[in-house]
Design an enzyme around this catalytic site. Structure first.
Site, PDB file in Angstrom:
ATOM      1  CB  SER A 127     -12.939   3.439  -0.723  1.00  0.00           C
ATOM      2  OG  SER A 127     -11.793   3.909  -1.402  1.00  0.00           O
ATOM      3  CD  GLU A 129      -7.905   6.976  -1.879  1.00  0.00           C
ATOM      4  OE1 GLU A 129      -7.422   7.713  -0.998  1.00  0.00           O
ATOM      5  OE2 GLU A 129      -7.341   6.743  -2.958  1.00  0.00           O
ATOM      6  CE1 TYR A 151     -15.219   8.116  -2.059  1.00  0.00           C
ATOM      7  CE2 TYR A 151     -12.985   7.249  -1.901  1.00  0.00           C
ATOM      8  CZ  TYR A 151     -14.318   7.080  -2.237  1.00  0.00           C
ATOM      9  OH  TYR A 151     -14.753   5.871  -2.730  1.00  0.00           O
TER      10      TYR A 151
END
Length: 332
Positions: A127, A129, A151
């Site tokens: 991701s 992120e 996350y």
């Protein structure tokens, strides 16, 4: 016939990937939670049209024994590990389950594959992120990770687990560092679908406003159907590697909602309110990806751009409202 095993097959990406794999002639197996069989209307809605061509297996990412049993039964040629607790805001509320599910789940899948079918090609869903507090713009495969959420931390751990199994055991294990990707199948808890479903409700005469957080947050948004093509392409390469998958364009939440309301012919200012509870404890910086490596080695390009993506999502939710909101209770 090649066999593919997909974790997270009931999600947005899993449903598009299952369609692609079936088109490519694969025998497609998916891992789902046992409760999915007990409540298929809500939990399997994205893959209902495919059910007669899929092989579904009940297992839990938290249970190595159950993952081992599925891998032993299927003996896949390719494994796509998409399942995760993927809602960033929720990861702040329950960091323990996010870390447990996302990190241990990835290790369980990799360990079972290594033990039972080490020649299986493995894909890990990374991701953007992972970049979090970015060290450079745009981000590439060599950009330093600096996650700013549980996350993001869990995805960094999964990335390094994948890299370790590739380097230590010679497995064909690749990671896709995917930037935000959306579709009409996006979960309702995500801000993009929250906006488009809200627009459709308001256009249908519904009352109320859409409560949002930071309207200036910017993301690199693409179409999920494009991104699963990149996943598949990675596992067709002679050597495993890691790839950034992104459009290279960045837009704000404000731009997204303006475009969504404009598509429905509505003034957004009358229907949106700010709520501080939707602001992140630690916002990420400017996430925008450079997918030059994927363009060059995978021959991958996004086909759906921002305006078309927003329109596609609004139209999907307008259709849903016209059908009476029959799917209003669908699980994400």
């Amino acid at each position: 016939m090649k066999k593919a095993l997909v974790t997270g097959i009931t999600g947005q990406d899993g449903s598009y990937l299952a369609e692609l794999l079936l088109q490519q002639g694969y025998e497609v197996h998916g891992i789902v939670r046992r409760v999915a069989f007990e409540d298929p209307h809500h939990r399997l809605w994205r893959i209902v049209p495919l059910l007669d061509r899929l092989h579904l297996h009940a297992a839990s990412l938290e249970s190595y024994a159950s993952i081992f049993a599925v891998v032993e039964a299927v003996r896949p040629d390719e494994c796509y590990h998409l399942a995760a607790q993927s809602f960033v805001s929720y990861s702040f509320d329950d960091e323990f389950s996010t870390l447990e599910t996302n990190i241990s789940g990835t290790q369980h899948v990799l360990a079972a594959l290594h033990r039972l079918t080490p020649k299986c090609r493995f894909y890990f869903a990374g991701s953007s992120e992972m970049f979090g507090k970015v060290h450079e713009v745009p981000q590439t495969e060599t950009t330093v990770f600096h996650p700013r959420s549980p996350y993001g931390i869990s995805k960094c751990a999964g990335f390094y687990l994948t890299q370790n199994y590739r380097e230590a055991y010679g497995m064909h294990a690749s990671s896709g560092i995917l930037f935000n990707h959306e579709s009409p199948r996006r979960g309702f808890e995500f801000v993009t679908r929250k906006i488009t479903s809200g627009v459709a409700r308001i256009a249908a005469g519904g009352r109320g406003k859409i409560a949002l957080g930071n309207l200036d947050a910017r993301r690199d948004w693409g179409f999920a159907g494009d991104y699963v093509r990149a996943m598949w392409a990675m596992l067709q390469q002679p050597e495993a590697d890691d790839y950034v998958i992104a459009t290279g364009e960045t837009h704000s939440v404000r731009e997204f909602l303006i475009e969504a309301f404009a598509h429905a012919g509505l003034p957004w200012e009358e229907h949106v309110e700010l709520d501080t509870k939707f602001f992140r404890p630690a916002e990420v910086d400017l996430l925008v990806g450079d997918a030059a490596k994927a363009h060059r080695l995978l021959n991958w390009q996004p086909t759906v751009r921002f305006k078309e993506l927003v329109g596609m999502m609004v139209e999907g939710d307008l259709k849903r409202e016209r059908q009476g909101g029959a799917r209003r209770g669908e699980a994400s």
